[in-house]
Design a protein around this motif. Structure first.
Motif, mmCIF file in Angstrom:
data_model
loop_
_atom_site.group_PDB
_atom_site.id
_atom_site.type_symbol
_atom_site.label_atom_id
_atom_site.label_comp_id
_atom_site.label_asym_id
_atom_site.label_seq_id
_atom_site.Cartn_x
_atom_site.Cartn_y
_atom_site.Cartn_z
ATOM 1 N N ASP A 62 0.804 -1.213 0.000
ATOM 2 C CA ASP A 62 0.000 0.000 0.000
ATOM 3 C C ASP A 62 0.839 1.266 0.000
ATOM 4 O OD1 ASP A 62 -2.518 -1.199 -0.058
ATOM 5 O OD2 ASP A 62 -2.550 -1.483 2.125
ATOM 6 N N VAL A 63 2.147 1.137 -0.151
ATOM 7 C CA VAL A 63 3.054 2.289 -0.129
ATOM 8 C C VAL A 63 3.593 2.526 -1.533
ATOM 9 C CG1 VAL A 63 5.132 3.280 0.898
ATOM 10 C CG2 VAL A 63 3.696 1.724 2.251
ATOM 11 N N ARG A 64 3.569 3.769 -1.973
ATOM 12 C CA ARG A 64 4.120 4.099 -3.285
ATOM 13 C C ARG A 64 4.762 5.485 -3.253
ATOM 14 N NH1 ARG A 64 -1.430 4.785 -3.747
ATOM 15 N NH2 ARG A 64 -2.149 6.808 -4.563
ATOM 16 N N ILE A 65 5.676 5.718 -4.189
ATOM 17 C CA ILE A 65 6.344 7.000 -4.337
ATOM 18 C C ILE A 65 5.833 7.653 -5.620
ATOM 19 C CG2 ILE A 65 8.563 8.194 -4.412
ATOM 20 C CD1 ILE A 65 8.044 6.557 -1.860
ATOM 21 N N GLU A 66 5.517 8.943 -5.537
ATOM 22 C CA GLU A 66 4.998 9.674 -6.679
ATOM 23 C C GLU A 66 5.824 10.938 -6.924
ATOM 24 O OE1 GLU A 66 0.245 8.481 -6.413
ATOM 25 O OE2 GLU A 66 0.922 10.433 -5.659
ATOM 26 N N LYS A 67 5.809 11.395 -8.180
ATOM 27 C CA LYS A 67 6.534 12.601 -8.567
ATOM 28 C C LYS A 67 5.553 13.593 -9.185
ATOM 29 C CE LYS A 67 10.244 14.206 -11.706
ATOM 30 N NZ LYS A 67 11.217 14.713 -10.733
ATOM 31 N N ALA A 68 5.658 14.855 -8.789
ATOM 32 C CA ALA A 68 4.782 15.895 -9.316
ATOM 33 C C ALA A 68 5.288 16.374 -10.665
ATOM 34 C CB ALA A 68 4.703 17.065 -8.348
ATOM 35 N N GLY A 69 4.367 16.562 -11.593
ATOM 36 C CA GLY A 69 4.710 17.125 -12.887
ATOM 37 C C GLY A 69 4.565 18.630 -12.874
ATOM 38 N N THR A 70 4.849 19.251 -13.998
ATOM 39 C CA THR A 70 4.705 20.702 -14.091
ATOM 40 C C THR A 70 3.248 21.131 -13.984
ATOM 41 O OG1 THR A 70 4.667 20.463 -16.502
ATOM 42 C CG2 THR A 70 6.801 20.964 -15.471
ATOM 43 N N SER A 88 10.704 18.657 -12.076
ATOM 44 C CA SER A 88 9.410 18.266 -12.629
ATOM 45 C C SER A 88 9.357 18.412 -14.142
ATOM 46 C CB SER A 88 8.298 19.106 -11.985
ATOM 47 O OG SER A 88 8.161 18.804 -10.612
ATOM 48 N N ASP A 89 10.132 19.352 -14.683
ATOM 49 C CA ASP A 89 10.123 19.549 -16.132
ATOM 50 C C ASP A 89 11.127 18.664 -16.860
ATOM 51 O OD1 ASP A 89 12.529 20.683 -15.434
ATOM 52 O OD2 ASP A 89 12.032 22.707 -16.139
ATOM 53 N N GLY A 90 11.806 17.789 -16.129
ATOM 54 C CA GLY A 90 12.757 16.880 -16.746
ATOM 55 C C GLY A 90 14.182 17.377 -16.785
ATOM 56 N N SER A 91 14.433 18.618 -16.409
ATOM 57 C CA SER A 91 15.802 19.141 -16.403
ATOM 58 C C SER A 91 16.543 18.657 -15.167
ATOM 59 C CB SER A 91 15.781 20.667 -16.439
ATOM 60 O OG SER A 91 15.077 21.185 -15.320
ATOM 61 N N ASP A 92 17.877 18.656 -15.271
ATOM 62 C CA ASP A 92 18.698 18.149 -14.177
ATOM 63 C C ASP A 92 18.574 19.034 -12.939
ATOM 64 O OD1 ASP A 92 19.600 16.084 -15.750
ATOM 65 O OD2 ASP A 92 21.440 17.112 -16.362
ATOM 66 N N SER A 142 13.315 17.482 -7.044
ATOM 67 C CA SER A 142 12.667 16.445 -7.857
ATOM 68 C C SER A 142 11.185 16.312 -7.530
ATOM 69 C CB SER A 142 13.366 15.097 -7.639
ATOM 70 O OG SER A 142 13.244 14.681 -6.278
ATOM 71 N N ASN A 143 10.748 16.869 -6.392
ATOM 72 C CA ASN A 143 9.321 16.964 -6.039
ATOM 73 C C ASN A 143 8.633 15.601 -5.942
ATOM 74 O OD1 ASN A 143 9.388 19.860 -6.031
ATOM 75 N ND2 ASN A 143 9.401 19.791 -8.264
ATOM 76 N N HIS A 144 9.144 14.770 -5.039
ATOM 77 C CA HIS A 144 8.544 13.466 -4.781
ATOM 78 C C HIS A 144 7.782 13.485 -3.457
ATOM 79 C CE1 HIS A 144 11.368 12.201 -7.916
ATOM 80 N NE2 HIS A 144 10.619 11.102 -8.035
ATOM 81 N N ARG A 145 6.898 12.516 -3.314
ATOM 82 C CA ARG A 145 6.178 12.331 -2.066
ATOM 83 C C ARG A 145 5.904 10.842 -1.879
ATOM 84 N NH1 ARG A 145 -0.248 14.050 -2.896
ATOM 85 N NH2 ARG A 145 -0.758 12.444 -4.450
ATOM 86 N N VAL A 146 5.624 10.458 -0.633
ATOM 87 C CA VAL A 146 5.236 9.091 -0.330
ATOM 88 C C VAL A 146 3.731 9.060 -0.089
ATOM 89 C CG1 VAL A 146 5.710 9.369 2.147
ATOM 90 C CG2 VAL A 146 5.650 7.072 1.151
#
Length: 431
Positions: free
Chosen positions: A96-104, A120-124, A134-138
């Motif tokens: 039930d645990v996952r990691i997500e990344k926010a897009g632009t 979020s825009d793909g740049s380094d 990198s804008n991740h969340r659990v």
């Protein structure tokens, strides 16, 4: 006269025989059972969702070459001191645990290994103090418990583990089984920390740590609503929260816009893990990224709340002399006040200055970190109302008056004895 005596006698008997007026106050009847309307405020949950990015530093580039700070699902062990996690070890999902990344577009999508190193825009990602993330969340689903908006209480528990890997895993700890506890006076998110103690002085050190239950987030109860539907969004306390670091650790810097700390029990655990200064203001270039970001709890995972839009971070004051990554393969001594993976005196548990800690058994009270504004006294449950004392009237005068009336009535009923008169027709002394 006899009628008067009988009347007085009856009045006295009424006063003496009458039961005290306070008898019913001392023996109250059973309280009325709660009505359906009173019970309807309780909401039972079986699939609540918790979503949280911890802080911006958890999605930032690290100071060591080629390393980043990241989140992973489940328990992830790089395998030893000084080692970085590899793509085959990292997991974006575990139960039930996952990691997500926010897009632009501010929409969260399943995380990928490549996305850990990009914005979020793909740049380094830029340098650690550049303010690029990198804008991740659990996200944890399957939370169960109850919310009572009427009483102002809630308890929701999740089963699952996620891993926080700083320096791509050179400093690693796990968070398991978080629980949200809300009373009328306090709201906290608790969890169990685990992981491995590491040391910058000894890169080979990698010692399993004893799990410890800590406060992950202390929430402002006065600003927290408990609706019957939807859920809640709250910003954990950080700004102005004091932390008294041990003598051999970096002291807390209490100046600037971003000074503060995570909960004391949480930081005390990080002291033993070797990465405490990531979680309180230590005067480094990345202090602004340590502030806890808002968390969201949705009553139904199938209908989650929109993710919060965090306020823009405080300017970290980017140092133009700060390189994007140090030349040495291990974290350098000068890392803006951060000591990753940091020195660790021992794996023996320690406490903060003064021996205070807010680690308590679940459901018990917990110490609140000191702050410029006094926090409400910690409680573990809603205080039960105390019944007002019943003042018992003094009815003893009934008995005294009744007794006197009985005596008076008895006196009236006693027959009067008349004196005997002699026959005066017979002269005294006649033969």
């Amino acid at each position: 006269m006899r009628r008067l005596a009988v009347g007085v006698l009856l009045a006295a008997l009424v006063l003496v025989a009458a039961p005290p007026a306070y008898a019913t106050e001392e023996t109250p009847g059973p309280s009325d059972p709660p009505t359906d309307e009173e019970e309807s405020s309780v909401v039972v949950l079986d699939d609540a969702q918790l979503a949280w990015g911890l802080n911006l530093e958890a999605s930032n580039r690290a100071f060591a070459p080629g390393t980043v700070n990241m989140l992973g699902a489940g328990t992830i062990n790089p395998g030893g001191g000084g080692r970085k996690v590899t793509p085959d070890l990292w997991r974006p999902r575990d139960g039930d645990v996952r990691i997500e990344k926010a897009g632009t577009d501010d929409v969260y999508r399943p995380a990928t290994w490549a996305g850990l190193f990009t914005q979020s825009d793909g740049s380094d990602l830029g340098s650690p103090s550049a303010g690029t993330f990198s804008n991740h969340r659990v996200v944890l689903d399957g939370g169960s418990g109850e919310v009572d908006p009427g009483a102002g209480t809630a308890e929701i528990a999740w089963d699952g583990t996620f891993t926080v890997l700083f320096y791509s895993g050179m400093s690693t700890f796990t968070v398991s089984d978080p629980v949200l506890e809300v009373t009328p006076r306090r709201a906290v998110l608790r969890g169990t920390l685990g992981g491995w103690a590491s040391s910058m002085d000894d890169a080979s050190k990698w010692e399993p740590m004893r799990p410890a239950e800590v406060v992950l987030a202390d929430l402002d109860r006065s600003a927290l609503d408990l609706p019957a539907t939807g859920g809640l969004t709250a910003a954990p306390a950080y700004a102005g929260v004091r932390y008294d670091a041990p003598a051999d650790a970096a002291p807390q810097v209490r100046t600037g816009e971003a000074w503060g700390s995570w909960p004391r029990s949480f930081v005390d655990f990080q002291q033993r893990a070797g990465s405490a200064s990531y979680w309180y203001s230590s005067g480094g270039a990345t202090d602004a990224w340590k502030v806890a970001t808002p968390l969201t709890v949705s009553w139904e995972a199938s209908d989650p709340l929109d993710p919060p839009t965090p306020p823009p971070p405080v300017d970290a004051g980017d140092d133009p002399d700060q390189p994007d990554a140090p030349d040495a393969p291990s974290p350098p001594p000068d890392t803006g006040g951060v000591t990753p993976p940091g020195p660790t005196s021992s794996s023996t548990p320690t406490t903060s200055a003064g021996g205070a800690t807010d680690r308590t058994p679940r459901g018990g009270s917990a110490a609140t970190p000191a702050a410029p504004v006094a926090a409400p006294p910690p409680v573990s449950r809603a205080l039960e109302p105390v019944a007002s004392p019943v003042t018992t009237p003094d009815h003893r005068w009934h008995w005294w008056v009744g007794s006197l009336l009985l005596l008076g009535a008895a006196a009236l009923l006693v027959p009067r004895v008349r004196p005997t008169t002699r026959n005066r027709s017979t002269p005294r002394g006649n033969p």
